[in-house]
Design a protein around this motif. Structure first.
Motif, PDB file in Angstrom:
ATOM      1  N   LEU A  25       0.827  -1.208   0.000  1.00  9.80           N
ATOM      2  CA  LEU A  25       0.000   0.000   0.000  1.00  9.80           C
ATOM      3  C   LEU A  25       0.859   1.254   0.000  1.00  9.80           C
ATOM      4  O   LEU A  25       0.588   2.220  -0.747  1.00  9.80           O
ATOM      5  CB  LEU A  25      -0.933  -0.005   1.211  1.00  9.80           C
ATOM      6  CG  LEU A  25      -2.123  -0.969   1.141  1.00  9.80           C
ATOM      7  CD1 LEU A  25      -2.814  -1.067   2.497  1.00  9.80           C
ATOM      8  CD2 LEU A  25      -3.116  -0.503   0.083  1.00  9.80           C
ATOM      9  N   VAL A  26       1.897   1.279   0.840  1.00 13.29           N
ATOM     10  CA  VAL A  26       2.796   2.436   0.873  1.00 13.29           C
ATOM     11  C   VAL A  26       3.514   2.594  -0.458  1.00 13.29           C
ATOM     12  O   VAL A  26       3.641   3.706  -1.001  1.00 13.29           O
ATOM     13  CB  VAL A  26       3.812   2.282   2.029  1.00 13.29           C
ATOM     14  CG1 VAL A  26       4.875   3.387   1.954  1.00 13.29           C
ATOM     15  CG2 VAL A  26       3.109   2.321   3.366  1.00 13.29           C
ATOM     16  N   GLY A  27       3.978   1.470  -1.030  1.00  9.91           N
ATOM     17  CA  GLY A  27       4.647   1.527  -2.326  1.00  9.91           C
ATOM     18  C   GLY A  27       3.735   2.016  -3.424  1.00  9.91           C
ATOM     19  O   GLY A  27       4.145   2.792  -4.291  1.00  9.91           O
ATOM     20  N   LEU A  28       2.469   1.584  -3.397  1.00  7.10           N
ATOM     21  CA  LEU A  28       1.499   2.030  -4.394  1.00  7.10           C
ATOM     22  C   LEU A  28       1.263   3.528  -4.302  1.00  7.10           C
ATOM     23  O   LEU A  28       1.216   4.237  -5.316  1.00  7.10           O
ATOM     24  CB  LEU A  28       0.185   1.277  -4.212  1.00  7.10           C
ATOM     25  CG  LEU A  28      -0.969   1.666  -5.139  1.00  7.10           C
ATOM     26  CD1 LEU A  28      -0.602   1.385  -6.592  1.00  7.10           C
ATOM     27  CD2 LEU A  28      -2.251   0.933  -4.764  1.00  7.10           C
ATOM     28  N   ALA A  29       1.114   4.044  -3.076  1.00  5.82           N
ATOM     29  CA  ALA A  29       0.882   5.468  -2.881  1.00  5.82           C
ATOM     30  C   ALA A  29       2.078   6.297  -3.355  1.00  5.82           C
ATOM     31  O   ALA A  29       1.927   7.269  -4.110  1.00  5.82           O
ATOM     32  CB  ALA A  29       0.579   5.757  -1.416  1.00  5.82           C
ATOM     33  N   LEU A  30       3.286   5.904  -2.914  1.00  8.38           N
ATOM     34  CA  LEU A  30       4.476   6.652  -3.302  1.00  8.38           C
ATOM     35  C   LEU A  30       4.743   6.532  -4.804  1.00  8.38           C
ATOM     36  O   LEU A  30       5.123   7.509  -5.460  1.00  8.38           O
ATOM     37  CB  LEU A  30       5.684   6.147  -2.506  1.00  8.38           C
ATOM     38  CG  LEU A  30       5.645   6.398  -0.994  1.00  8.38           C
ATOM     39  CD1 LEU A  30       6.876   5.794  -0.327  1.00  8.38           C
ATOM     40  CD2 LEU A  30       5.547   7.888  -0.690  1.00  8.38           C
ATOM     41  N   GLY A  31       4.524   5.334  -5.365  1.00  9.00           N
ATOM     42  CA  GLY A  31       4.725   5.142  -6.796  1.00  9.00           C
ATOM     43  C   GLY A  31       3.777   5.990  -7.631  1.00  9.00           C
ATOM     44  O   GLY A  31       4.172   6.545  -8.657  1.00  9.00           O
ATOM     45  N   SER A  32       2.529   6.110  -7.173  1.00  7.53           N
ATOM     46  CA  SER A  32       1.557   6.935  -7.895  1.00  7.53           C
ATOM     47  C   SER A  32       1.958   8.402  -7.895  1.00  7.53           C
ATOM     48  O   SER A  32       1.844   9.102  -8.908  1.00  7.53           O
ATOM     49  CB  SER A  32       0.170   6.763  -7.269  1.00  7.53           C
ATOM     50  OG  SER A  32      -0.270   5.421  -7.363  1.00  7.53           O
ATOM     51  N   VAL A  33       2.433   8.875  -6.742  1.00  8.84           N
ATOM     52  CA  VAL A  33       2.868  10.271  -6.643  1.00  8.84           C
ATOM     53  C   VAL A  33       4.076  10.524  -7.550  1.00  8.84           C
ATOM     54  O   VAL A  33       4.133  11.525  -8.281  1.00  8.84           O
ATOM     55  CB  VAL A  33       3.206  10.624  -5.179  1.00  8.84           C
ATOM     56  CG1 VAL A  33       3.841  12.013  -5.106  1.00  8.84           C
ATOM     57  CG2 VAL A  33       1.951  10.572  -4.322  1.00  8.84           C
ATOM     58  N   LEU A  34       5.050   9.629  -7.507  1.00  4.97           N
ATOM     59  CA  LEU A  34       6.235   9.789  -8.346  1.00  4.97           C
ATOM     60  C   LEU A  34       5.872   9.733  -9.829  1.00  4.97           C
ATOM     61  O   LEU A  34       6.393  10.505 -10.639  1.00  4.97           O
ATOM     62  CB  LEU A  34       7.256   8.694  -8.013  1.00  4.97           C
ATOM     63  CG  LEU A  34       7.958   8.821  -6.653  1.00  4.97           C
ATOM     64  CD1 LEU A  34       8.832   7.606  -6.389  1.00  4.97           C
ATOM     65  CD2 LEU A  34       8.805  10.096  -6.604  1.00  4.97           C
ATOM     66  N   PHE A  35       4.963   8.814 -10.180  1.00  6.72           N
ATOM     67  CA  PHE A  35       4.550   8.709 -11.579  1.00  6.72           C
ATOM     68  C   PHE A  35       3.901  10.007 -12.045  1.00  6.72           C
ATOM     69  O   PHE A  35       4.137  10.467 -13.173  1.00  6.72           O
ATOM     70  CB  PHE A  35       3.565   7.547 -11.743  1.00  6.72           C
ATOM     71  CG  PHE A  35       3.083   7.370 -13.160  1.00  6.72           C
ATOM     72  CD1 PHE A  35       3.848   6.686 -14.096  1.00  6.72           C
ATOM     73  CD2 PHE A  35       1.865   7.904 -13.575  1.00  6.72           C
ATOM     74  CE1 PHE A  35       3.413   6.527 -15.401  1.00  6.72           C
ATOM     75  CE2 PHE A  35       1.426   7.758 -14.873  1.00  6.72           C
ATOM     76  CZ  PHE A  35       2.204   7.062 -15.791  1.00  6.72           C
ATOM     77  N   HIS A  36       3.091  10.614 -11.181  1.00  7.01           N
ATOM     78  CA  HIS A  36       2.412  11.855 -11.551  1.00  7.01           C
ATOM     79  C   HIS A  36       3.410  12.974 -11.831  1.00  7.01           C
ATOM     80  O   HIS A  36       3.268  13.723 -12.810  1.00  7.01           O
ATOM     81  CB  HIS A  36       1.456  12.268 -10.433  1.00  7.01           C
ATOM     82  CG  HIS A  36       0.786  13.587 -10.679  1.00  7.01           C
ATOM     83  ND1 HIS A  36      -0.249  13.731 -11.565  1.00  7.01           N
ATOM     84  CD2 HIS A  36       1.026  14.828 -10.166  1.00  7.01           C
ATOM     85  CE1 HIS A  36      -0.640  15.000 -11.594  1.00  7.01           C
ATOM     86  NE2 HIS A  36       0.126  15.676 -10.755  1.00  7.01           N
ATOM     87  N   PHE A  37       4.438  13.094 -10.997  1.00  4.52           N
ATOM     88  CA  PHE A  37       5.374  14.212 -11.127  1.00  4.52           C
ATOM     89  C   PHE A  37       6.492  13.937 -12.142  1.00  4.52           C
ATOM     90  O   PHE A  37       7.035  14.874 -12.728  1.00  4.52           O
ATOM     91  CB  PHE A  37       5.998  14.549  -9.769  1.00  4.52           C
ATOM     92  CG  PHE A  37       5.056  15.279  -8.849  1.00  4.52           C
ATOM     93  CD1 PHE A  37       4.742  16.609  -9.075  1.00  4.52           C
ATOM     94  CD2 PHE A  37       4.471  14.628  -7.777  1.00  4.52           C
ATOM     95  CE1 PHE A  37       3.861  17.276  -8.235  1.00  4.52           C
ATOM     96  CE2 PHE A  37       3.596  15.293  -6.933  1.00  4.52           C
ATOM     97  CZ  PHE A  37       3.279  16.627  -7.161  1.00  4.52           C
ATOM     98  N   LEU A  38       6.838  12.674 -12.345  1.00  4.63           N
ATOM     99  CA  LEU A  38       7.945  12.352 -13.232  1.00  4.63           C
ATOM    100  C   LEU A  38       7.505  11.899 -14.622  1.00  4.63           C
ATOM    101  O   LEU A  38       8.319  11.813 -15.533  1.00  4.63           O
ATOM    102  CB  LEU A  38       8.812  11.248 -12.600  1.00  4.63           C
ATOM    103  CG  LEU A  38       9.438  11.590 -11.236  1.00  4.63           C
ATOM    104  CD1 LEU A  38      10.248  10.412 -10.725  1.00  4.63           C
ATOM    105  CD2 LEU A  38      10.302  12.839 -11.332  1.00  4.63           C
ATOM    106  N   SER A  39       6.224  11.591 -14.777  1.00  2.00           N
ATOM    107  CA  SER A  39       5.731  11.099 -16.057  1.00  2.00           C
ATOM    108  C   SER A  39       5.831  12.180 -17.134  1.00  2.00           C
ATOM    109  O   SER A  39       5.561  13.355 -16.876  1.00  2.00           O
ATOM    110  CB  SER A  39       4.272  10.647 -15.924  1.00  2.00           C
ATOM    111  OG  SER A  39       3.732  10.380 -17.201  1.00  2.00           O
TER     112      SER A  39
END
Length: 450
Positions: free
Chosen positions: A7-21
């Motif tokens: 769950l923590v990985g999913l949340a952090l991964g989603s945030v990173l994907f949004h800003f780095l995509s």
């Protein structure tokens, strides 16, 4: 523990994907920056809630994991927690809705000095109408709609004479000038959308919806229908070009008004006959075509279609691809026609030649072809005889071997790739549905059966 980490990985991964995509909004080219701001606020609110809920769930999984001998405490009510949830939820919802209401108040208030452009949609085609020097559009009604009057303009309305009618899928507007779009549909639900301008509005049969924008940057922008309107929905594309005021005025001055189109001098068929003499060597004296010379039948086509194709050759929209051998042969022939009048003369002469369908040369599965042709029928007609209002030529009774070649050219990118060849680009998309030569043969077999 593993689920909490996920769950923590999913949340952090989603945030990173949004800003780095690299995928994000296209650069804005209109006054609607407030729309982007509203969407950004929604992203922040929903993003914070998503991360908070994910972290809370992960914490709860660890904090209240199963332990031998541990018992759960039952608490049916917690007024303090309920008030916190109520307040925070209300603030979050208000933060998302309030900016949207402010922007919507601007969307529905069109500036008084806005230039009016009427947009007419039908499967799968765009056309436009602009007011003339009187600044007024003529009234319209569905009972007046026919092939010669696709907009349904009231013939008794004196304001219709100077209306500018565009049957092309491209329209121009001036930069810095507010533009009001009057949106109509002739058949089913469509949607007018230009991503860079942040314009998106449904087009409902029987209604006139509207949207407005002020373009802030010159350029050429794709116009898409973003409402599923049928099997050919994906090919319903147009173009909106934003010009400097002087360039826009020059473009507008080149467009014909409805009155000018009606008063256009009749083509000189005698001159067209003389100009056609070199063409007859390949296409035949009666425009019947010659398969040995790869010259298709011309008789049976409308003058409007022949004119458009000749102009496409003259302007380099066709016959420039290195693999289009026969198109490259046709281009210099079209160049011998000095001007639009010469083009119109030849087209008028050819359109008056005897209508004698040529024999079929291609066989295929007619049943399969009938199903595939459903996409084509909306533009070319159920009987394949073409529809002028959708700029779709006649297919029935024409040279099937030539149509097979052109479908392959469209499918393989040999034709329809020029940025100004809007209808060619549309055909390229449709031809992409034909996976192999057998599919092409099936469609042509069905057309031959009509």
């Amino acid at each position: 523990m593993a689920l909490a980490i996920a769950l923590v990985g999913l949340a952090l991964g989603s945030v990173l994907f949004h800003f780095l995509s690299p995928w994000y909004f296209t650069p804005i080219a209109s006054n609607w920056g407030a729309i982007d701001t509203t969407i950004a606020i929604t992203f922040w609110v929903t993003g914070i809630v998503f991360v908070a809920v994910s972290f809370f769930m992960a914490w709860a999984l660890v904090r209240y994991r199963h332990r031998a001998g541990a018992r759960a405490a039952y608490e049916p009510e917690n007024k303090k927690l309920e008030w916190w949830l109520l307040v925070l939820t209300g603030v979050g919802v208000a933060a998302m809705l309030a900016p949207g209401l402010v922007v919507w108040a601007e969307v529905v208030q069109v500036p008084k000095n806005a230039q009016v452009v009427e947009v007419l949609a039908q499967q799968w085609h765009w056309s436009y109408r602009l007011p003339g020097k009187d600044g007024k559009l003529a009234t319209v009604h569905s009972r007046f709609v026919n092939d010669g009057n696709p907009f349904g303009i009231n013939p008794a309305d004196p304001n219709g004479g100077d209306d500018v009618l565009l049957s092309t899928a491209e329209v121009h507007v001036p930069v810095g000038q507010p533009v009001k779009l009057l949106l109509r549909s002739k058949d089913v639900l469509h949607n007018f959308a230009v991503a860079q301008l942040r314009v998106k509005m449904d087009m409902v049969p029987g209604l006139v919806t509207y949207a407005w924008f002020t373009p802030t940057r010159t350029g050429s922008y794709d116009l898409l229908c973003e409402e599923l309107c049928g099997v050919g929905h994906f090919a319903m594309r147009g173009r909106l070009v934003v010009d400097e005021p002087a360039a826009y005025q020059a473009w507008l001055d080149r467009q014909q008004t409805a009155a000018q189109a009606r008063a256009r001098p009749a083509a000189d068929v005698a001159a067209g006959k003389a100009a056609y003499a070199p063409c007859a060597a390949c296409h035949g004296a009666n425009g019947e075509g010659n398969v040995a010379l790869n010259a298709p039948r011309l008789s049976g086509h409308g003058a409007w279609y022949l004119e458009r194709q000749l102009r496409s050759f003259k302007q380099g929209l066709r016959g420039t691809h290195e693999k289009d051998v026969f198109g490259r042969m046709m281009a210099p022939m079209a160049a011998t026609l000095a001007d639009d009048k010469a083009v119109a003369d030849v087209a008028a002469y050819v359109a008056g030649l005897p209508d004698a369908p040529v024999p079929a040369t291609i066989k295929g599965n007619v049943k399969n072809g009938r199903e595939r042709y459903a996409t084509c029928a909306s533009c070319h007609g159920a009987d394949g005889r073409g529809i002028m209002a959708t700029n779709a030529p006649r297919l029935q009774g024409m040279s099937d071997w030539y149509m097979a070649t052109q479908l392959k050219n469209f499918r393989d990118g040999v034709r329809g790739g020029h940025p100004q060849d809007i209808y060619g680009g549309q055909m390229a998309l449709v031809a992409g549905m034909l996976a192999d030569d057998a599919a092409i043969g099936d469609i042509l077999a069905y057309i031959n059966s009509r």
